[in-house]
Write a protein that holds these residues in place. Structure first.
Motif, PDB file in Angstrom:
ATOM      1  N   GLU A   5      72.418  36.085  74.926  1.00  0.00           N
ATOM      2  CA  GLU A   5      71.849  35.884  76.263  1.00  0.00           C
ATOM      3  C   GLU A   5      70.726  34.851  76.261  1.00  0.00           C
ATOM      4  O   GLU A   5      70.336  34.365  77.319  1.00  0.00           O
ATOM      5  N   PHE A   6      70.208  34.533  75.068  1.00  0.00           N
ATOM      6  CA  PHE A   6      69.116  33.553  75.007  1.00  0.00           C
ATOM      7  C   PHE A   6      69.603  32.151  74.612  1.00  0.00           C
ATOM      8  O   PHE A   6      68.799  31.228  74.523  1.00  0.00           O
ATOM      9  N   ARG A   7      70.905  32.009  74.354  1.00  0.00           N
ATOM     10  CA  ARG A   7      71.383  30.715  73.834  1.00  0.00           C
ATOM     11  C   ARG A   7      71.251  29.598  74.860  1.00  0.00           C
ATOM     12  O   ARG A   7      70.923  28.468  74.529  1.00  0.00           O
ATOM     13  N   VAL A   8      71.510  29.898  76.110  1.00  0.00           N
ATOM     14  CA  VAL A   8      71.392  28.865  77.141  1.00  0.00           C
ATOM     15  C   VAL A   8      69.917  28.529  77.379  1.00  0.00           C
ATOM     16  O   VAL A   8      69.563  27.369  77.606  1.00  0.00           O
TER      17      VAL A   8
ATOM     18  N   ILE B 291      73.280  22.907  69.054  1.00  0.00           N
ATOM     19  CA  ILE B 291      73.256  24.158  69.812  1.00  0.00           C
ATOM     20  C   ILE B 291      74.250  25.124  69.182  1.00  0.00           C
ATOM     21  O   ILE B 291      75.234  24.712  68.565  1.00  0.00           O
ATOM     22  N   ASN B 292      73.959  26.406  69.346  1.00  0.00           N
ATOM     23  CA  ASN B 292      74.887  27.427  68.860  1.00  0.00           C
ATOM     24  C   ASN B 292      75.136  28.457  69.958  1.00  0.00           C
ATOM     25  O   ASN B 292      74.322  29.372  70.146  1.00  0.00           O
TER      26      ASN B 292
ATOM     27  N   VAL C 194      73.654  16.997  72.826  1.00  0.00           N
ATOM     28  CA  VAL C 194      73.692  18.110  71.875  1.00  0.00           C
ATOM     29  C   VAL C 194      75.113  18.264  71.346  1.00  0.00           C
ATOM     30  O   VAL C 194      76.089  17.921  72.024  1.00  0.00           O
ATOM     31  N   GLN C 195      75.188  18.749  70.121  1.00  0.00           N
ATOM     32  CA  GLN C 195      76.483  19.035  69.493  1.00  0.00           C
ATOM     33  C   GLN C 195      76.471  20.506  69.079  1.00  0.00           C
ATOM     34  O   GLN C 195      75.486  20.993  68.534  1.00  0.00           O
TER      35      GLN C 195
END
Length: 319
Positions: A170-173, A162-163, A187-188
Protein backbone atom coordinates in the motif's frame (compact mmCIF):
# COMPACT_ATOMS: atom_id res chain seq x y z
CA UNK A 1 16.57 20.17 -27.31
CA UNK A 2 19.88 18.94 -28.72
CA UNK A 3 21.31 18.41 -25.24
CA UNK A 4 18.74 15.75 -24.36
CA UNK A 5 19.76 12.10 -24.31
CA UNK A 6 18.29 9.72 -26.85
CA UNK A 7 16.19 8.09 -24.11
CA UNK A 8 14.81 11.41 -22.90
CA UNK A 9 13.85 12.44 -26.42
CA UNK A 10 12.16 9.10 -27.15
CA UNK A 11 10.12 9.21 -23.95
CA UNK A 12 9.22 12.87 -24.24
CA UNK A 13 8.01 12.37 -27.80
CA UNK A 14 5.69 9.59 -26.73
CA UNK A 15 7.38 6.62 -28.37
CA UNK A 16 7.07 3.39 -26.37
CA UNK A 17 10.66 3.15 -25.16
CA UNK A 18 12.88 0.11 -24.84
CA UNK A 19 15.97 -0.12 -22.67
CA UNK A 20 18.24 -3.12 -22.28
CA UNK A 21 20.60 -3.96 -19.45
CA UNK A 22 24.26 -4.91 -19.74
CA UNK A 23 26.32 -6.24 -16.85
CA UNK A 24 30.08 -5.57 -16.97
CA UNK A 25 32.39 -8.54 -16.36
CA UNK A 26 34.48 -9.11 -13.26
CA UNK A 27 37.63 -8.01 -15.07
CA UNK A 28 38.92 -5.80 -17.85
CA UNK A 29 38.11 -7.87 -20.96
CA UNK A 30 35.41 -5.98 -22.85
CA UNK A 31 35.17 -8.29 -25.87
CA UNK A 32 31.99 -10.08 -24.75
CA UNK A 33 30.45 -6.86 -23.47
CA UNK A 34 31.09 -5.11 -26.77
CA UNK A 35 29.63 -8.08 -28.67
CA UNK A 36 26.46 -8.03 -26.58
CA UNK A 37 26.23 -4.25 -26.91
CA UNK A 38 26.50 -4.43 -30.69
CA UNK A 39 23.96 -7.25 -30.78
CA UNK A 40 21.23 -5.36 -28.93
CA UNK A 41 22.18 -1.89 -30.19
CA UNK A 42 19.53 -1.79 -32.98
CA UNK A 43 16.71 -2.81 -30.65
CA UNK A 44 17.00 -0.45 -27.68
CA UNK A 45 16.82 3.28 -27.13
CA UNK A 46 19.28 3.23 -24.24
CA UNK A 47 21.36 0.73 -22.31
CA UNK A 48 21.55 0.35 -18.53
CA UNK A 49 24.96 -0.43 -17.09
CA UNK A 50 24.82 -2.06 -13.68
CA UNK A 51 26.99 -0.72 -10.83
CA UNK A 52 28.65 -3.62 -8.98
CA UNK A 53 25.47 -5.63 -9.53
CA UNK A 54 24.41 -7.80 -6.56
CA UNK A 55 27.31 -6.25 -4.60
CA UNK A 56 29.86 -8.14 -6.70
CA UNK A 57 32.90 -6.18 -7.92
CA UNK A 58 32.89 -5.62 -11.67
CA UNK A 59 34.21 -3.09 -14.17
CA UNK A 60 32.70 0.28 -13.32
CA UNK A 61 29.38 1.43 -14.74
CA UNK A 62 30.91 4.81 -15.58
CA UNK A 63 33.82 3.38 -17.55
CA UNK A 64 31.44 1.05 -19.37
CA UNK A 65 29.02 3.90 -20.01
CA UNK A 66 31.80 5.94 -21.62
CA UNK A 67 32.72 2.91 -23.72
CA UNK A 68 29.13 2.65 -24.96
CA UNK A 69 29.09 6.37 -25.67
CA UNK A 70 32.15 5.84 -27.87
CA UNK A 71 30.16 3.10 -29.64
CA UNK A 72 27.46 5.70 -30.38
CA UNK A 73 25.05 4.19 -27.88
CA UNK A 74 23.07 6.00 -25.19
CA UNK A 75 24.07 4.61 -21.78
CA UNK A 76 22.10 4.74 -18.53
CA UNK A 77 24.72 4.49 -15.81
CA UNK A 78 23.50 3.08 -12.55
CA UNK A 79 24.92 4.71 -9.41
CA UNK A 80 24.54 3.01 -6.03
CA UNK A 81 24.97 4.83 -2.75
CA UNK A 82 26.42 1.71 -1.10
CA UNK A 83 29.93 2.29 -2.45
CA UNK A 84 30.45 6.07 -2.55
CA UNK A 85 29.93 9.10 -0.38
CA UNK A 86 28.52 12.36 -1.73
CA UNK A 87 31.93 13.67 -2.78
CA UNK A 88 32.71 10.62 -4.89
CA UNK A 89 29.23 10.43 -6.38
CA UNK A 90 29.24 14.04 -7.51
CA UNK A 91 32.77 13.76 -8.90
CA UNK A 92 31.94 10.55 -10.79
CA UNK A 93 28.70 11.88 -12.25
CA UNK A 94 30.41 15.06 -13.43
CA UNK A 95 33.18 12.96 -14.95
CA UNK A 96 30.69 10.79 -16.80
CA UNK A 97 28.74 13.82 -17.98
CA UNK A 98 31.94 15.32 -19.36
CA UNK A 99 32.05 12.34 -21.73
CA UNK A 100 28.43 12.86 -22.79
CA UNK A 101 26.73 10.41 -20.43
CA UNK A 102 23.39 11.97 -19.49
CA UNK A 103 21.17 9.21 -18.12
CA UNK A 104 21.77 8.32 -14.47
CA UNK A 105 19.71 5.81 -12.49
CA UNK A 106 19.83 6.40 -8.73
CA UNK A 107 19.92 3.28 -6.56
CA UNK A 108 20.87 2.39 -3.02
CA UNK A 109 22.26 -1.01 -4.09
CA UNK A 110 22.15 -4.50 -2.64
CA UNK A 111 23.78 -4.83 0.78
CA UNK A 112 27.44 -5.80 0.58
CA UNK A 113 26.85 -8.98 2.59
CA UNK A 114 25.04 -10.39 -0.46
CA UNK A 115 28.10 -10.06 -2.68
CA UNK A 116 31.70 -11.27 -2.94
CA UNK A 117 33.09 -8.85 -0.35
CA UNK A 118 30.73 -9.39 2.59
CA UNK A 119 33.25 -7.84 5.00
CA UNK A 120 33.41 -4.58 3.09
CA UNK A 121 32.38 -1.40 4.86
CA UNK A 122 29.32 0.10 3.25
CA UNK A 123 28.89 3.84 2.79
CA UNK A 124 25.23 4.82 2.37
CA UNK A 125 26.15 8.45 2.97
CA UNK A 126 23.01 9.16 0.92
CA UNK A 127 19.86 7.15 0.41
CA UNK A 128 18.34 6.79 -3.05
CA UNK A 129 15.99 9.70 -2.48
CA UNK A 130 18.87 12.01 -1.52
CA UNK A 131 20.84 10.76 -4.52
CA UNK A 132 18.01 11.83 -6.81
CA UNK A 133 18.06 15.27 -5.17
CA UNK A 134 21.83 15.39 -5.56
CA UNK A 135 21.58 14.68 -9.30
CA UNK A 136 18.87 17.29 -9.73
CA UNK A 137 21.11 19.79 -7.95
CA UNK A 138 24.01 19.08 -10.33
CA UNK A 139 21.66 19.48 -13.28
CA UNK A 140 20.66 22.86 -11.89
CA UNK A 141 24.29 23.86 -11.41
CA UNK A 142 24.92 23.38 -7.71
CA UNK A 143 26.61 20.87 -5.46
CA UNK A 144 24.91 19.35 -2.44
CA UNK A 145 26.51 21.94 -0.18
CA UNK A 146 24.86 24.70 -2.16
CA UNK A 147 28.00 25.90 -3.96
CA UNK A 148 27.65 26.58 -7.66
CA UNK A 149 29.51 24.62 -10.31
CA UNK A 150 32.31 26.51 -12.03
CA UNK A 151 31.03 25.43 -15.42
CA UNK A 152 27.73 25.04 -17.22
CA UNK A 153 25.67 22.33 -15.49
CA UNK A 154 25.45 18.85 -17.01
CA UNK A 155 22.15 17.97 -18.68
CA UNK A 156 21.26 14.91 -16.64
CA UNK A 157 18.19 12.73 -17.20
CA UNK A 158 17.48 11.44 -13.71
CA UNK A 159 16.02 8.00 -13.14
CA UNK A 160 15.12 5.78 -10.22
CA UNK A 161 13.96 2.24 -9.52
CA UNK A 162 10.51 1.26 -8.32
CA UNK A 163 9.19 -1.97 -6.87
CA UNK A 164 5.41 -2.41 -7.13
CA UNK A 165 5.75 -5.81 -5.43
CA UNK A 166 7.54 -4.98 -2.19
CA UNK A 167 5.78 -5.05 1.16
CA UNK A 168 3.88 -3.19 2.40
CA UNK A 169 2.36 -2.80 -1.05
CA UNK A 170 0.00 0.00 0.00
CA UNK A 171 3.01 2.31 0.35
CA UNK A 172 4.63 1.52 -3.01
CA UNK A 173 2.82 4.23 -4.94
CA UNK A 174 3.55 6.73 -2.17
CA UNK A 175 7.23 5.89 -2.48
CA UNK A 176 7.04 6.54 -6.23
CA UNK A 177 5.41 9.88 -5.50
CA UNK A 178 8.29 10.76 -3.17
CA UNK A 179 10.88 9.89 -5.83
CA UNK A 180 9.05 12.02 -8.36
CA UNK A 181 8.90 14.88 -5.87
CA UNK A 182 12.65 14.46 -5.34
CA UNK A 183 13.15 14.89 -9.08
CA UNK A 184 12.98 11.48 -10.79
CA UNK A 185 12.11 11.94 -14.47
CA UNK A 186 11.87 8.27 -15.34
CA UNK A 187 11.61 5.06 -13.35
CA UNK A 188 12.23 1.41 -14.12
CA UNK A 189 10.44 -1.32 -12.20
CA UNK A 190 11.35 -4.68 -10.79
CA UNK A 191 10.39 -7.53 -13.16
CA UNK A 192 6.66 -7.76 -13.76
CA UNK A 193 5.48 -11.35 -13.48
CA UNK A 194 2.42 -10.79 -11.28
CA UNK A 195 0.48 -8.75 -13.80
CA UNK A 196 -2.63 -8.38 -11.65
CA UNK A 197 -0.63 -6.65 -8.91
CA UNK A 198 1.12 -4.42 -11.42
CA UNK A 199 -2.17 -3.40 -13.03
CA UNK A 200 -3.56 -2.42 -9.63
CA UNK A 201 -0.36 -0.49 -8.89
CA UNK A 202 -0.67 1.41 -12.18
CA UNK A 203 -4.32 2.12 -11.48
CA UNK A 204 -3.29 3.78 -8.20
CA UNK A 205 -0.49 5.60 -10.06
CA UNK A 206 -2.97 6.99 -12.58
CA UNK A 207 -5.43 7.98 -9.85
CA UNK A 208 -2.71 10.20 -8.38
CA UNK A 209 -1.65 11.50 -11.80
CA UNK A 210 1.92 10.31 -11.30
CA UNK A 211 2.18 8.84 -14.81
CA UNK A 212 1.89 12.39 -16.13
CA UNK A 213 4.82 13.59 -14.06
CA UNK A 214 7.31 10.80 -14.72
CA UNK A 215 7.99 8.20 -17.41
CA UNK A 216 7.25 4.71 -16.08
CA UNK A 217 9.02 1.71 -17.61
CA UNK A 218 8.08 -1.87 -16.72
CA UNK A 219 10.86 -4.34 -15.96
CA UNK A 220 11.01 -7.58 -17.95
CA UNK A 221 13.34 -10.48 -17.07
CA UNK A 222 13.15 -13.52 -19.38
CA UNK A 223 13.47 -16.57 -17.13
CA UNK A 224 16.22 -18.73 -18.58
CA UNK A 225 15.62 -21.93 -16.62
CA UNK A 226 13.26 -23.64 -14.22
CA UNK A 227 15.90 -23.34 -11.51
CA UNK A 228 16.10 -19.59 -12.04
CA UNK A 229 12.32 -19.32 -11.84
CA UNK A 230 12.24 -21.21 -8.54
CA UNK A 231 15.14 -19.18 -7.14
CA UNK A 232 13.46 -15.90 -7.99
CA UNK A 233 10.14 -17.16 -6.61
CA UNK A 234 11.62 -18.41 -3.33
CA UNK A 235 14.75 -16.35 -2.64
CA UNK A 236 14.63 -12.90 -4.23
CA UNK A 237 12.96 -10.33 -2.02
CA UNK A 238 10.56 -7.96 -3.73
CA UNK A 239 9.99 -10.20 -6.76
CA UNK A 240 6.78 -12.18 -7.16
CA UNK A 241 6.91 -15.12 -9.55
CA UNK A 242 3.48 -16.83 -9.59
CA UNK A 243 3.55 -20.62 -9.41
CA UNK A 244 1.83 -20.88 -12.78
CA UNK A 245 4.91 -19.33 -14.42
CA UNK A 246 7.13 -22.04 -12.95
CA UNK A 247 4.61 -24.75 -13.86
CA UNK A 248 4.41 -23.47 -17.41
CA UNK A 249 8.17 -23.83 -17.84
CA UNK A 250 8.03 -27.29 -16.28
CA UNK A 251 5.27 -28.38 -18.68
CA UNK A 252 7.34 -27.17 -21.62
CA UNK A 253 10.28 -29.24 -20.43
CA UNK A 254 8.12 -32.31 -19.90
CA UNK A 255 7.16 -32.45 -23.59
CA UNK A 256 10.56 -33.97 -24.42
CA UNK A 257 12.96 -36.36 -22.67
CA UNK A 258 16.32 -35.36 -24.13
CA UNK A 259 18.18 -33.04 -21.73
CA UNK A 260 19.28 -30.58 -24.41
CA UNK A 261 15.82 -30.52 -25.92
CA UNK A 262 14.32 -29.81 -22.51
CA UNK A 263 16.58 -26.76 -22.14
CA UNK A 264 15.54 -25.53 -25.59
CA UNK A 265 11.83 -26.00 -24.80
CA UNK A 266 12.13 -24.12 -21.51
CA UNK A 267 13.91 -21.20 -23.17
CA UNK A 268 11.34 -21.07 -25.97
CA UNK A 269 8.59 -20.86 -23.38
CA UNK A 270 10.56 -18.24 -21.45
CA UNK A 271 10.65 -16.07 -24.57
CA UNK A 272 6.92 -16.57 -25.10
CA UNK A 273 6.20 -15.50 -21.52
CA UNK A 274 8.42 -12.41 -21.83
CA UNK A 275 6.66 -11.40 -25.05
CA UNK A 276 3.27 -11.81 -23.39
CA UNK A 277 4.41 -9.69 -20.44
CA UNK A 278 5.59 -6.95 -22.80
CA UNK A 279 2.29 -6.97 -24.69
CA UNK A 280 0.32 -6.80 -21.45
CA UNK A 281 2.45 -3.90 -20.20
CA UNK A 282 1.97 -2.05 -23.49
CA UNK A 283 -1.79 -2.17 -22.92
CA UNK A 284 -1.61 -0.65 -19.43
CA UNK A 285 -2.26 3.11 -19.53
CA UNK A 286 0.64 5.08 -18.09
CA UNK A 287 3.35 2.56 -18.95
CA UNK A 288 5.76 4.37 -21.25
CA UNK A 289 8.21 1.61 -22.04
CA UNK A 290 9.87 -1.61 -21.00
CA UNK A 291 13.27 -2.31 -19.49
CA UNK A 292 14.70 -5.71 -20.47
CA UNK A 293 17.05 -7.25 -17.89
CA UNK A 294 18.28 -10.47 -19.43
CA UNK A 295 20.78 -11.28 -16.61
CA UNK A 296 23.68 -12.88 -18.55
CA UNK A 297 21.30 -13.89 -21.37
CA UNK A 298 21.59 -10.65 -23.35
CA UNK A 299 21.69 -12.52 -26.66
CA UNK A 300 18.00 -13.31 -26.24
CA UNK A 301 16.95 -9.64 -26.20
CA UNK A 302 16.68 -9.25 -30.01
CA UNK A 303 14.48 -12.36 -30.29
CA UNK A 304 12.18 -11.19 -27.49
CA UNK A 305 11.77 -7.75 -29.02
CA UNK A 306 11.26 -9.11 -32.54
CA UNK A 307 8.49 -11.40 -31.35
CA UNK A 308 6.99 -8.52 -29.38
CA UNK A 309 6.89 -6.40 -32.54
CA UNK A 310 9.28 -3.83 -31.09
CA UNK A 311 12.09 -4.48 -33.56
CA UNK A 312 11.17 -1.70 -35.95
CA UNK A 313 13.83 0.93 -36.43
CA UNK A 314 14.19 2.91 -33.23
CA UNK A 315 14.29 6.72 -33.38
CA UNK A 316 17.81 8.06 -32.99
CA UNK A 317 18.71 11.54 -31.85
CA UNK A 318 22.13 13.05 -31.67
CA UNK A 319 23.08 14.68 -28.41
Amino acid sequence: MSVQSNLERVLNEGTFAVTGELGPKRGVDTVHLREMAQLIKPYCDAFNITDNQTAVVRMSSIATGIMLKQMEMDPVIQIVTRDRNRLAIQADVLGAAAFGVMNVLALSGDHQTMGNHPGAKNVYDLDSMQLIQCLVGLREGRFMNGEELETDPPHLFVGAAINPFGHPMEFRVTRLAKKIKAGAQFVQSQPVYAMDIFKKYMEDVRNRGLHEKCHIMAGIIPIKSIGMAKYMRDKVAGVIVPNEKVERLQKAADTVSDKKERIIKVREEAVNMAVEEIHQCMEIPGVHGVHIMAVAWEEIIPEVLKKAGLDKERPKYKS
